[in-house]
Design a protein around this motif. Structure first.
Motif, PDB file in Angstrom:
ATOM      1  N   ILE A  21      21.836  78.254  40.372  1.00 15.28           N
ATOM      2  CA  ILE A  21      21.394  77.866  41.707  1.00 15.28           C
ATOM      3  C   ILE A  21      21.707  76.507  41.995  1.00 15.28           C
ATOM      4  CG2 ILE A  21      19.231  77.146  42.963  1.00 15.28           C
ATOM      5  CD1 ILE A  21      19.464  80.304  42.403  1.00 15.28           C
ATOM      6  N   TYR A  22      21.879  75.646  41.284  1.00 14.45           N
ATOM      7  CA  TYR A  22      22.501  74.303  41.618  1.00 14.45           C
ATOM      8  C   TYR A  22      23.881  74.353  42.090  1.00 14.45           C
ATOM      9  CZ  TYR A  22      24.885  73.604  37.284  1.00 14.45           C
ATOM     10  OH  TYR A  22      25.950  73.780  36.067  1.00 14.45           O
TER      11      TYR A  22
ATOM     12  N   SER B  74      27.679  74.315  46.677  1.00 16.37           N
ATOM     13  CA  SER B  74      28.990  74.805  47.085  1.00 16.37           C
ATOM     14  C   SER B  74      28.395  75.316  48.709  1.00 16.37           C
ATOM     15  CB  SER B  74      29.040  76.255  46.558  1.00 16.37           C
ATOM     16  OG  SER B  74      28.138  77.195  46.715  1.00 16.37           O
ATOM     17  N   VAL B  75      27.520  75.152  49.028  1.00 20.85           N
ATOM     18  CA  VAL B  75      27.063  75.555  50.486  1.00 20.85           C
ATOM     19  C   VAL B  75      26.572  74.350  51.247  1.00 20.85           C
ATOM     20  CG1 VAL B  75      26.526  77.990  50.319  1.00 20.85           C
ATOM     21  CG2 VAL B  75      24.601  76.131  50.036  1.00 20.85           C
TER      22      VAL B  75
ATOM     23  N   HIS C  42      16.180  70.857  47.561  1.00 19.32           N
ATOM     24  CA  HIS C  42      16.019  71.053  49.036  1.00 19.32           C
ATOM     25  C   HIS C  42      16.559  72.355  49.324  1.00 19.32           C
ATOM     26  CE1 HIS C  42      17.990  69.588  53.085  1.00 19.32           C
ATOM     27  NE2 HIS C  42      16.743  70.013  53.294  1.00 19.32           N
ATOM     28  N   PHE C  43      17.533  72.891  48.757  1.00 19.94           N
ATOM     29  CA  PHE C  43      18.004  74.353  48.939  1.00 19.94           C
ATOM     30  C   PHE C  43      16.913  75.231  48.714  1.00 19.94           C
ATOM     31  CE2 PHE C  43      19.919  77.970  46.762  1.00 19.94           C
ATOM     32  CZ  PHE C  43      20.480  78.636  47.591  1.00 19.94           C
ATOM     33  N   ASN C  44      16.508  75.331  47.701  1.00 21.31           N
ATOM     34  CA  ASN C  44      15.164  76.325  47.351  1.00 21.31           C
ATOM     35  C   ASN C  44      14.042  76.147  48.555  1.00 21.31           C
ATOM     36  OD1 ASN C  44      15.143  77.872  44.512  1.00 21.31           O
ATOM     37  ND2 ASN C  44      16.087  75.862  44.148  1.00 21.31           N
ATOM     38  N   ARG C  45      13.852  75.046  48.960  1.00 25.96           N
ATOM     39  CA  ARG C  45      12.732  74.904  49.955  1.00 25.96           C
ATOM     40  C   ARG C  45      13.196  75.453  51.159  1.00 25.96           C
ATOM     41  NH1 ARG C  45      11.679  69.943  48.917  1.00 25.96           N
ATOM     42  NH2 ARG C  45      12.635  69.021  50.501  1.00 25.96           N
TER      43      ARG C  45
END
Length: 258
Positions: free
Chosen positions: A221-222, A227-228, A235-238
């Motif tokens: 996931i990290y 990469s995006v 922050h990405f997960n949220r």
């Protein structure tokens, strides 16, 4: 168009009586701008964000066919649905309207109820497509393009965002520079097609690319988050969960079980 505002329509007809009749009939549900020919329609579009155009075919200066062809070939306005009104009920007339990019064709005389159904159908279908794009991790941005001109614009826009996706500072100013467009023009175009701000569209493109990586790779996931263009996996997960109603891991597990 915000959730609380009425959609804005332009009604174009050189028959003053019909123009006023349609304005009176539709003004309860829509904001109405009136024009008496295609030239006035184009002038109104320079100053107003419009959701749909209803135009007679037989008008002075710029008729309905020429108006339709001009707007559907213009990057800034090609997304606007157009309903053509005409007393011509021949197959050739209908073909000509479709060839010029008309989204619907209503023959005179018509009932106001029938015209209202056509308007609502076009607006509702567009909103349904937008909603699916927003809520589906795998729906492509091209799905919200209503015609080849819009799809070509969206494809170029998508390619530019993906090419710069690791840049966490990517914004509308950078996109406008890359597209050789003014910032206001790009903002209006993206907002009109998607009902999103450019920054919201950039964020959704990041999340959809992440969804593709979740399905196609074994990245952690990290790694995907980085990469995006996200500053942190948290922050990405949220953001992913807020947009699609599930965490990245839940999306991954759901996809594997299908």
């Amino acid at each position: 168009m915000t959730a609380l505002s009425k959609p804005t329509l332009i009604i174009a007809d050189d028959n003053e009586e019909l123009l006023q009749f349609l304005t009176d009939d539709l003004s309860e549900n829509f904001e109405i701008l009136k024009a008496r020919n295609g030239k006035q329609v184009i002038e109104l579009l320079n100053d107003h964000q419009v959701d749909l155009i209803i135009s007679d075919i037989m008008m002075p200066e710029i008729d309905g066919y020429a108006l339709c062809a001009a707007l559907k070939s213009d990057l800034e306005h090609s997304h606007i649905p157009i309903i053509l009104l005409t007393a011509k009920n021949t197959l050739e007339a209908k073909i000509e309207g479709i060839e010029n990019g008309a989204d619907a064709y209503v023959e005179k005389p018509f009932s106001p109820e029938f015209l209202l159904v056509q308007i609502n159908s076009l607006l509702k279908n567009r909103q349904n497509v937008r909603n699916y794009f927003l809520n589906s991790p795998i729906s492509h941005v091209l799905s919200i393009g209503q015609n080849t001109s819009d799809q070509a614009f969206l494809e170029k826009l998508d390619q530019l965002i993906l090419a710069n996706i690791q840049n966490s500072n990517l914004n509308v100013d950078k996109l406008a520079e890359l597209l050789h467009m003014s910032r206001p023009t790009l903002y209006r175009k993206i907002k009109s097609i998607s009902n999103l701000s450019p920054n919201d569209l950039i964020n959704i493109t990041r999340l959809k690319k992440a969804a593709a990586l979740l399905l196609e790779t074994d990245y952690k996931i990290y790694q995907i988050s980085d990469s995006v263009g996200y500053s942190s996996a948290t922050h990405f997960n949220r953001n992913f969960q807020k947009q699609f109603g599930m965490t990245p891991v839940e999306f991954q597990e759901k996809s594997k079980s299908n």
